[in-house]
Design an enzyme around this catalytic site. Structure first.
Site, short mmCIF file in Angstrom:
data_model
loop_
_atom_site.label_atom_id
_atom_site.label_comp_id
_atom_site.label_asym_id
_atom_site.label_seq_id
_atom_site.Cartn_x
_atom_site.Cartn_y
_atom_site.Cartn_z
N THR A 1 0.80 -1.22 0.00
CA THR A 1 0.00 0.00 0.00
C THR A 1 0.84 1.28 0.00
O THR A 1 1.96 1.29 0.52
CB THR A 1 -0.90 0.01 1.26
OG1 THR A 1 -1.38 1.34 1.48
CG2 THR A 1 -0.15 -0.42 2.51
N LYS B 1 1.83 -3.36 7.49
CA LYS B 1 1.98 -3.63 6.05
C LYS B 1 3.45 -3.56 5.62
O LYS B 1 3.83 -4.18 4.62
CB LYS B 1 1.14 -2.64 5.25
CG LYS B 1 -0.35 -2.98 5.23
CD LYS B 1 -0.67 -4.06 4.19
CE LYS B 1 -2.15 -4.30 4.04
NZ LYS B 1 -2.46 -5.32 3.02
N GLU C 1 0.30 3.58 1.89
CA GLU C 1 0.47 3.96 3.30
C GLU C 1 1.90 3.68 3.78
O GLU C 1 2.32 4.22 4.80
CB GLU C 1 -0.53 3.21 4.18
CG GLU C 1 -1.91 3.81 4.18
CD GLU C 1 -1.99 5.14 4.94
OE1 GLU C 1 -1.55 5.21 6.08
OE2 GLU C 1 -2.50 6.11 4.35
N TYR D 1 -1.46 0.35 10.92
CA TYR D 1 -1.74 -0.33 9.63
C TYR D 1 -0.50 -0.27 8.73
O TYR D 1 -0.05 -1.29 8.21
CB TYR D 1 -2.94 0.33 8.95
CG TYR D 1 -3.17 -0.10 7.51
CD1 TYR D 1 -3.80 -1.29 7.20
CD2 TYR D 1 -2.75 0.72 6.45
CE1 TYR D 1 -4.01 -1.68 5.88
CE2 TYR D 1 -2.95 0.34 5.13
CZ TYR D 1 -3.58 -0.85 4.85
OH TYR D 1 -3.78 -1.24 3.54
P1 NAP Z 1 -11.56 -4.52 2.15
O1 NAP Z 1 -12.72 -4.16 1.29
O2 NAP Z 1 -11.50 -4.01 3.55
O3 NAP Z 1 -11.46 -6.12 2.16
C1 NAP Z 1 -10.64 -6.79 3.06
C2 NAP Z 1 -10.90 -8.27 2.94
O4 NAP Z 1 -10.05 -8.98 3.86
C3 NAP Z 1 -12.33 -8.71 3.26
O5 NAP Z 1 -12.71 -9.74 2.39
C4 NAP Z 1 -12.20 -9.22 4.68
O6 NAP Z 1 -13.20 -10.15 5.03
C5 NAP Z 1 -10.86 -9.91 4.57
N1 NAP Z 1 -10.24 -10.19 5.87
C6 NAP Z 1 -10.03 -9.35 6.90
N2 NAP Z 1 -9.40 -9.97 7.91
C7 NAP Z 1 -9.22 -11.26 7.51
C8 NAP Z 1 -8.65 -12.41 8.09
N3 NAP Z 1 -8.13 -12.36 9.33
N4 NAP Z 1 -8.62 -13.56 7.39
C9 NAP Z 1 -9.17 -13.63 6.13
N5 NAP Z 1 -9.74 -12.58 5.53
C10 NAP Z 1 -9.75 -11.41 6.21
O7 NAP Z 1 -10.19 -4.07 1.45
P2 NAP Z 1 -9.89 -3.71 -0.08
O8 NAP Z 1 -10.09 -2.26 -0.26
O9 NAP Z 1 -10.57 -4.67 -0.96
O10 NAP Z 1 -8.32 -3.94 -0.12
C11 NAP Z 1 -7.76 -5.21 -0.43
C12 NAP Z 1 -6.32 -5.28 0.06
O11 NAP Z 1 -5.56 -4.24 -0.55
C13 NAP Z 1 -6.14 -5.06 1.56
O12 NAP Z 1 -5.05 -5.84 1.96
C14 NAP Z 1 -5.79 -3.59 1.69
O13 NAP Z 1 -5.04 -3.36 2.87
C15 NAP Z 1 -4.95 -3.40 0.44
N6 NAP Z 1 -4.96 -2.06 -0.15
C16 NAP Z 1 -6.14 -1.44 -0.43
C17 NAP Z 1 -6.12 -0.20 -1.04
C18 NAP Z 1 -7.39 0.52 -1.38
O14 NAP Z 1 -7.32 1.73 -1.64
N7 NAP Z 1 -8.52 -0.15 -1.45
C19 NAP Z 1 -4.89 0.40 -1.37
C20 NAP Z 1 -3.71 -0.29 -1.08
C21 NAP Z 1 -3.76 -1.53 -0.49
P3 NAP Z 1 -14.63 -9.68 5.64
O15 NAP Z 1 -15.48 -9.33 4.46
O16 NAP Z 1 -15.08 -10.89 6.35
O17 NAP Z 1 -14.36 -8.51 6.52
N1 GDD Z 2 -12.31 7.39 6.64
C1 GDD Z 2 -12.43 8.72 6.73
N2 GDD Z 2 -13.55 9.26 7.25
N3 GDD Z 2 -11.40 9.48 6.28
C2 GDD Z 2 -11.54 10.83 6.34
C3 GDD Z 2 -12.68 11.44 6.86
C4 GDD Z 2 -13.74 10.61 7.35
O1 GDD Z 2 -14.76 11.09 7.83
N4 GDD Z 2 -12.52 12.78 6.75
C5 GDD Z 2 -11.34 13.00 6.21
N5 GDD Z 2 -10.72 11.81 5.96
C6 GDD Z 2 -9.37 11.66 5.40
C7 GDD Z 2 -8.48 10.72 6.20
O2 GDD Z 2 -7.95 11.39 7.34
C8 GDD Z 2 -7.42 10.37 5.14
O3 GDD Z 2 -6.43 11.38 5.10
C9 GDD Z 2 -8.21 10.41 3.83
O4 GDD Z 2 -9.46 11.07 4.12
C10 GDD Z 2 -8.50 9.04 3.25
O5 GDD Z 2 -9.05 8.22 4.25
P1 GDD Z 2 -9.65 6.76 3.92
O6 GDD Z 2 -10.65 6.86 2.85
O7 GDD Z 2 -10.08 6.17 5.23
O8 GDD Z 2 -8.42 5.98 3.29
P2 GDD Z 2 -6.88 5.89 3.73
O9 GDD Z 2 -6.10 6.71 2.74
O10 GDD Z 2 -6.68 6.18 5.15
O11 GDD Z 2 -6.57 4.33 3.50
C11 GDD Z 2 -7.02 3.66 2.32
O12 GDD Z 2 -6.03 3.74 1.33
C12 GDD Z 2 -4.79 3.07 1.63
C13 GDD Z 2 -3.84 3.29 0.44
O13 GDD Z 2 -3.27 4.56 0.52
C14 GDD Z 2 -7.33 2.21 2.73
O14 GDD Z 2 -7.96 1.57 1.63
C15 GDD Z 2 -6.06 1.45 3.05
O15 GDD Z 2 -6.37 0.05 3.20
C16 GDD Z 2 -5.08 1.60 1.87
O16 GDD Z 2 -3.89 0.91 2.13
#
Ligand code: NAP
Ligand code: GDD
Length: 362
Positions: free
Chosen positions: A136, A164, A138, A160
């Site tokens: 990520t 990671k 992050e 987190y």
């Molecule tokens: P998400 O919607 O939160 O999905 C997370 C998945 O992991 C869900 O299926 C959840 O199951 C499963 N999970 C959680 N804990 C588990 C455990 N202990 N054992 C098995 N499964 C488990 O996340 P996403 O946005 O699809 O992201 C997918 C991956 O990419 C994550 O690793 C995240 O950290 C990473 N990532 C995401 C982003 C982003 O912007 N979306 C960016 C960079 C990296 P449940 O449905 O049961 O909760």
């Molecule tokens: N969630 C949330 N809720 N975020 C807020 C809010 C709020 O009400 N208001 C402002 N934010 C700001 C957060 O402080 C952060 O700076 C930004 O919006 C994005 O927050 P999120 O959407 O929660 O995502 P994230 O950037 O912290 O994390 C996501 O992206 C990562 C990759 O950069 C997640 O998907 C992580 O799993 C992923 O790794």
């Protein structure tokens, strides 16, 4: 027929990736957690009936109960399935929640990754099975360089991000120690109509839809100045696959190369539901006013601030574009917001009961 195993198949990315791989002709296996409530919505309900039959009744799609923190369970599953490719997407993926549950986040996001790599090694599958680790942006946290690329030093800012980092390095370590095809996709934020409702983009698009339909009064947000490189999840899962098809095991940054603030995202989302916002005040006093009615529709609530914030993220996707032929701007920022708002307008239109309060949302 190639076999793929997806951990986190019920999540945003897992559900899109499952569809993508089935369309490519894979036999797809997914790990789901036992839950007291229904957790397969993204695999069924969001699809149209026609599409649902592709996935749900697909004889090439198999779900298995499991949890990446359970080493015995993942070792047995990997041994039985003998996958050609593993996509480790399972994670406690919410940055704010990781401050409340640092130990659990460590178990899942760090140790969970080790459990999978070690299972592949113990089972003697290092030559057969390719492993993708969901790393990520992050990791870059307090950014040391703009834009961030594969060589930018890491500086995580949350439990987190720190968990990671272990996942990133242990993946690289297994690659270097055991000659495994184990690789990291360093993905920047990617969103969609399937995004979890407590991430900021989805929180905004749902609230904009509910406010426009008179089902919610106000949206409370944290840091409006935060800047993110937001892409479309459907485009990003293709890249996960491309990374595993590459001839050499290498790590890749996946991003759009464009950065926008939370305020800009909100502006555009409200515009799509017909509400023009005027921003007044600064800091925690800042408010978003509906220009037409004078009503306050957005307010800042410090409870959504984080103990340590990642102020800005901007990725450089040059390596992915050049070596994988991936197009980072297939879906523009404007299109992403439009797609998400349109889906939420429809969803909210079908909602009979609206939750009384939304401010529990993180
Ligand atoms: P998400 O919607 O939160 O999905 C997370 C998945 O992991 C869900 O299926 C959840 O199951 C499963 N999970 C959680 N804990 C588990 C455990 N202990 N054992 C098995 N499964 C488990 O996340 P996403 O946005 O699809 O992201 C997918 C991956 O990419 C994550 O690793 C995240 O950290 C990473 N990532 C995401 C982003 C982003 O912007 N979306 C960016 C960079 C990296 P449940 O449905 O049961 O909760
Ligand atoms: N969630 C949330 N809720 N975020 C807020 C809010 C709020 O009400 N208001 C402002 N934010 C700001 C957060 O402080 C952060 O700076 C930004 O919006 C994005 O927050 P999120 O959407 O929660 O995502 P994230 O950037 O912290 O994390 C996501 O992206 C990562 C990759 O950069 C997640 O998907 C992580 O799993 C992923 O790794």
């Amino acid at each position: 027929m190639k076999k793929a195993l997806i951990t986190g198949v019920t999540g945003q990315d897992g559900s899109y990736l499952a569809e993508f791989l089935l369309e490519k002709g894979y036999e797809v296996h997914g790990i789901i957690r036992r839950s007291s409530s229904y957790n397969q919505e993204r695999l069924e309900d969001i699809l149209t009936e026609e599409e649902a039959s592709v996935l749900v009744n697909n004889k090439n799609f198999h779900l298995h109960y499991g949890d990446v923190t359970d080493a015995l369970n993942v070792t047995r599953l990997i041994g039985e399935i003998q996958p050609d490719e593993i996509y480790n997407l399972a994670a406690q993926s919410h940055v704010r929640v990781s401050f409340d549950m640092p130990g659990y986040t460590l178990d899942v996001d760090a140790k969970g990754t080790l459990n999978i790599l070690e299972a592949v090694r113990i089972l003697g599958l290092t030559d057969k099975t390719r492993v993708y680790q969901a790393s990520t942006s992050e990791l870059f946290g307090k950014v040391q360089e703009v834009p961030q690329k594969e060589t930018t030093p890491f500086y995580p800012r949350s439990p987190y991000g720190v968990a990671k980092i272990y996942g990133f390095w242990i993946t690289k370590n297994y690659r270097e120690s055991y000659n495994m095809f184990a690789v990291n996709g360093i993905l920047f934020n990617h969103e969609s109509e399937r995004r979890g409702e407590t991430f900021v983009t989805r929180k905004i698009t749902l609230a904009a839809a509910r406010i426009a339909q008179g089902k919610q009064k106000k949206l409370l947000l944290g840091n409006l100045d935060s800047l993110r490189d937001w892409g479309y999840a459907k485009d990003y899962v293709e890249c996960m696959w491309l990374i595993l098809q590459h001839e050499k095991p290498e790590d890749f940054v996946i991003a759009t190369g464009e950065m926008h603030s939370v305020r800009e995202f909100a502006d555009l989302a409200f515009k799509h539901v017909g509400i023009e916002i005027e921003w007044i005040g600064h800091g925690i006093e800042e408010k978003g006013i509906n220009k037409a009615t004078g009503e306050i529709v957005v307010e800042v609530d410090p409870k959504f601030f984080r103990p340590a914030e990642v102020e800005q993220l901007l990725g450089d996707p040059t390596k992915a574009r050049t070596l994988l032929g991936w197009n980072p701007t297939r879906t523009s920022f404007e299109d992403l917001v439009r797609i998400m708002v349109a889906a939420d307008m429809m969803k909210v239109g079908n909602e009979d009961i609206v939750k009384k309060t939304f401010d529990y949302v993180i």
